[in-house]
Design an enzyme around this catalytic site. Structure first.
Site, PDB file in Angstrom:
ATOM      1  N   CYS A   2       0.862  -1.182   0.000  1.00 33.16           N
ATOM      2  CA  CYS A   2       0.000   0.000   0.000  1.00 33.16           C
ATOM      3  C   CYS A   2       0.894   1.226   0.000  1.00 33.16           C
ATOM      4  O   CYS A   2       1.601   1.496   0.978  1.00 33.16           O
ATOM      5  CB  CYS A   2      -0.910  -0.001   1.229  1.00 33.16           C
ATOM      6  SG  CYS A   2      -2.041   1.414   1.283  1.00 33.16           S
ATOM      7  N   GLU A  97      -3.343   0.927  -6.444  1.00 40.51           N
ATOM      8  CA  GLU A  97      -2.330  -0.071  -6.786  1.00 40.51           C
ATOM      9  C   GLU A  97      -1.964   0.107  -8.250  1.00 40.51           C
ATOM     10  O   GLU A  97      -2.808   0.503  -9.067  1.00 40.51           O
ATOM     11  CB  GLU A  97      -2.850  -1.484  -6.524  1.00 40.51           C
ATOM     12  CG  GLU A  97      -1.765  -2.547  -6.537  1.00 40.51           C
ATOM     13  CD  GLU A  97      -0.599  -2.198  -5.640  1.00 40.51           C
ATOM     14  OE1 GLU A  97       0.439  -1.733  -6.176  1.00 40.51           O
ATOM     15  OE2 GLU A  97      -0.721  -2.356  -4.410  1.00 40.51           O
TER      16      GLU A  97
END
Length: 217
Positions: A2, A97
């Site tokens: 993340c 992402e």
């Protein structure tokens, strides 16, 4: 992993969701980046609290440790004390992402829950000082293997804690290790966004705009 996330939910929503009394001056954030400040939910004997912390533990070489692998956090010197004693929840309503298309191109995706419901990452926090010697608090986000839904984008994903497990994650004592797992596929949603989100200079609603007419998958 993340590396960027967003939090645009109102204070009223967060207060109800996490049962916290604080009402800080919290502006919407569409592109929270490492070393920046955001809100984190902690717990002590007086109850839960909403605190502002800087994203990233200080690494051995000074680089921020923004993620901690859940599989090894209990034995890593940088994280083991925090896992045992200083766990937190990191509120978010989406994260980003980057999918590798080829050696030169990456496609950013926005990922969250169906309907845009806010959620929480499993986090760790620590007390530290800044370069001027002033006290500050830092946090990091735990990661795990990606679920089947996100695996085509990246092999890792942040650990997401279900609301019914908030109390267990924040409770004093040993960490509830069974919570350090991939979140189920079904509640999640994703769509492609432009490379605008690549720059930390961009922190506005434009980061959420869908690329072309791509629908939620």
């Amino acid at each position: 992993m993340c590396g960027r996330f967003a939090l645009t939910a109102t204070l009223e929503v967060l207060a109800q969701m996490f049962d916290v009394p604080e009402r800080p001056n919290l502006a919407p954030r569409w592109n929270i980046a490492p070393t920046q400040q955001t809100c984190v939910v902690t717990q002590d004997p007086s109850g839960r609290h909403l605190a502002s912390m800087r994203w990233g533990f200080e690494g051995p070489n000074g680089a921020p440790l923004i993620n901690a692998r859940s599989e090894t956090a209990a034995v890593k010197p940088s994280f083991r004390a925090a896992l045992a004693e200083r766990r937190c929840l990191v509120p978010a309503d989406s994260f980003y992402e980057w999918q590798h298309l080829d050696e030169k191109r990456k496609q950013p995706w926005r990922i969250g829950m169906k309907g845009g419901t806010p959620f929480a990452f499993a986090g760790l926090w620590e007390n530290a000082t800044d370069k001027a010697g002033q006290p500050l608090q830092r946090f990091t986000i735990l990661t795990c293997a990606a679920n089947e839904y996100l695996a085509p984008l990246h092999e890792r994903m942040p650990v997401i804690v279900a609301p019914e497990d908030y109390a267990r994650w924040l409770a004093p004592g040993p960490a509830a290790g069974d919570l350090l797992r991939s979140f189920p596929d079904e509640p999640m949603a994703r769509y492609r966004v432009s490379d605008r989100v690549n720059s930390v200079k961009h922190d506005d609603a434009g980061c959420f705009e869908r690329l072309a007419a791509t629908a939620l998958l």
